[in-house]
Motif scaffolding. Structure first.
Motif, short mmCIF file in Angstrom:
data_model
loop_
_atom_site.label_atom_id
_atom_site.label_comp_id
_atom_site.label_asym_id
_atom_site.label_seq_id
_atom_site.Cartn_x
_atom_site.Cartn_y
_atom_site.Cartn_z
N GLN A 3 24.06 15.24 21.97
CA GLN A 3 23.23 15.11 20.77
C GLN A 3 23.96 15.60 19.52
O GLN A 3 23.79 15.06 18.43
CB GLN A 3 21.91 15.88 20.95
N ARG A 4 24.79 16.61 19.68
CA ARG A 4 25.58 17.10 18.55
C ARG A 4 26.56 16.03 18.07
O ARG A 4 26.83 15.92 16.88
CB ARG A 4 26.34 18.37 18.93
N GLU A 17 20.45 17.59 9.07
CA GLU A 17 20.80 19.02 9.07
C GLU A 17 19.74 19.85 9.79
O GLU A 17 20.07 20.79 10.53
CB GLU A 17 20.98 19.51 7.64
N LYS A 18 18.48 19.51 9.60
CA LYS A 18 17.40 20.22 10.31
C LYS A 18 17.52 20.01 11.81
O LYS A 18 17.25 20.92 12.61
CB LYS A 18 16.04 19.73 9.82
N PHE A 19 17.94 18.80 12.18
CA PHE A 19 18.12 18.50 13.60
C PHE A 19 19.20 19.38 14.21
O PHE A 19 19.04 19.92 15.30
CB PHE A 19 18.49 17.02 13.76
N GLY A 38 17.89 22.96 14.65
CA GLY A 38 17.00 23.04 15.80
C GLY A 38 17.74 22.94 17.11
O GLY A 38 17.43 23.65 18.08
N LEU A 39 18.74 22.07 17.14
CA LEU A 39 19.55 21.90 18.35
C LEU A 39 20.28 23.19 18.69
O LEU A 39 20.34 23.60 19.87
CB LEU A 39 20.54 20.76 18.13
N SER A 50 20.87 28.22 21.88
CA SER A 50 20.88 29.67 21.94
C SER A 50 19.81 30.18 22.91
O SER A 50 20.07 31.10 23.70
CB SER A 50 20.64 30.25 20.54
N GLU A 51 18.62 29.60 22.86
CA GLU A 51 17.54 30.02 23.76
C GLU A 51 17.86 29.65 25.20
O GLU A 51 17.52 30.38 26.14
CB GLU A 51 16.22 29.37 23.33
#
Length: 343
Positions: free
Chosen positions: A118-119, A298-300, A303-304, A309-310
């Motif tokens: 996705q990145r 950028e928001k995506f 969030g990604l 991280s989680e």
């Protein structure tokens, strides 16, 4: 450790394969288990979106993953509170815990790989936006090509690890039947808590797979017996989340993830303009479309990164639990005698 891989399967079979093998003898849950199940019920209530449009978002996914971490921690506390030492465990309980936790690690690995994919999609759009910020016809053509490639890449899953995630969920499904437990109340409490953890994990993981999918998948739909204190809140959550995902799937080629849907809408506006010309669209409107795509892209990415991280935190929690069990296991082996520990 080597693990035998079964044949490739769909997400989950039709019907309800989640019937439990509960002991025939009645058993009242301990105070510790009651507290565990009430906490789990609260987590399901907190995950229930206030509005259907809140399903699914990065923020919701982050909260969902955090809730599994909290439940894992509660399972650890329950083991301590029950004062159920490893030496009193049956070997099949150890196997169940290690196998389940290994499935969780497998999911982390597969889903983490898809996050990387996705990145790459983000980078493709970033390059397209740089070309869009130009009056050069060649760069605009290049931007059009990049948007087209993004659409193909986004809808193509030959490099995706989502199917591997589905396989992990299917393996968890196969372990939902509770093992037969002798008349040991503490053991029954532990196994009952593990059932709640697996239900929570399967449901949330299935929504994660759906988040990045642009084609319908069979969702996890569990029918939990009413004897569980979290049954009602879980059922309500499942109905809302799965219902909204199905509504989104009814629109062809659209992802349930809100942040990704917004990007899809932006690209859907821009691509025809680059391919066919602006037509009646004003130049300021075109620039507004580009600006909106840049903002949502950028928001995506933010969030990604937060989900990654989680997911890393979740991975560490699972590994920590496995290591704690194995440390105790070396000091006081469980019953039935174990010749080899699986890592």
């Amino acid at each position: 450790m080597s693990r035998s891989e079964g044949p490739h399967r769909g997400f989950l079979p039709i019907g309800n394969p989640f019937k439990m093998m509960m002991p025939k003898t009645s058993h009242l849950p301990s105070t510790f288990l009651t507290t565990f199940e009430k906490n789990l019920a609260k987590r399901f209530q907190q995950l229930k979106p206030n509005h259907p449009n809140d399903v699914i978002t990065f923020s919701w996914m982050k909260s969902a993953l955090s809730s599994i971490c909290d439940t894992l921690d509660d399972v650890r506390k329950l083991i301590v509170d029950l004062e159920l030492p490893i030496c009193s465990w049956d070997i099949k309980w150890v196997d169940m815990y290690l196998d389940n936790s290994l499935n969780l690690l497998d999911f982390c690995s597969a889903f983490g790989t898809d996050i990387v994919r996705q990145r790459f999609g983000y980078v493709m759009l970033k390059c397209a936006l740089l070309d869009l910020d130009s009056d050069n016809p060649q760069k605009l053509m290049k931007a059009s090509s990049s948007l087209h490639e993004w659409r193909q890449y986004h809808n193509s899953y030959h490099n995706s690890k989502l199917q591997d995630c589905c396989d992990v969920i299917s393996k968890l499904e196969q372990t939902l039947n509770l093992p037969k437990i002798k008349n040991i109340p503490k053991a029954k409490d532990l196994v009952r808590a593990m059932y709640g953890l697996k239900v929570q994990t399967m449901f949330i993981f299935s929504t994660f797979v759906a988040a990045f999918s642009t084609f319908p998948r069979v969702l996890v739909e569990l029918q939990v017996p009413k004897l569980y204190l979290w049954q009602e809140s879980f059922t309500e959550l499942q109905v809302v989340v799965n219902g909204e995902i199905k509504n989104v799937y009814s629109s062809n080629g659209v992802s349930p993830l809100m942040e990704l849907r917004r990007i899809e809408e932006n690209v859907k506006k821009l691509y025809p303009l680059l391919h066919e010309g602006l037509g009646d669209v004003k130049d300021e409107d075109f620039k507004s479309y580009c600006s909106e795509l840049m903002e949502n892209n950028e928001k995506f990415l933010i969030g990604l990164d937060e989900i990654k991280s989680e997911m890393d935190r979740f991975f560490k929690v699972v590994v920590s639990g496995r290591m704690a069990l194995l440390d105790n296991f070396q000091q006081q082996p469980p019953r039935s005698g174990v010749q080899q520990v699986r890592m």
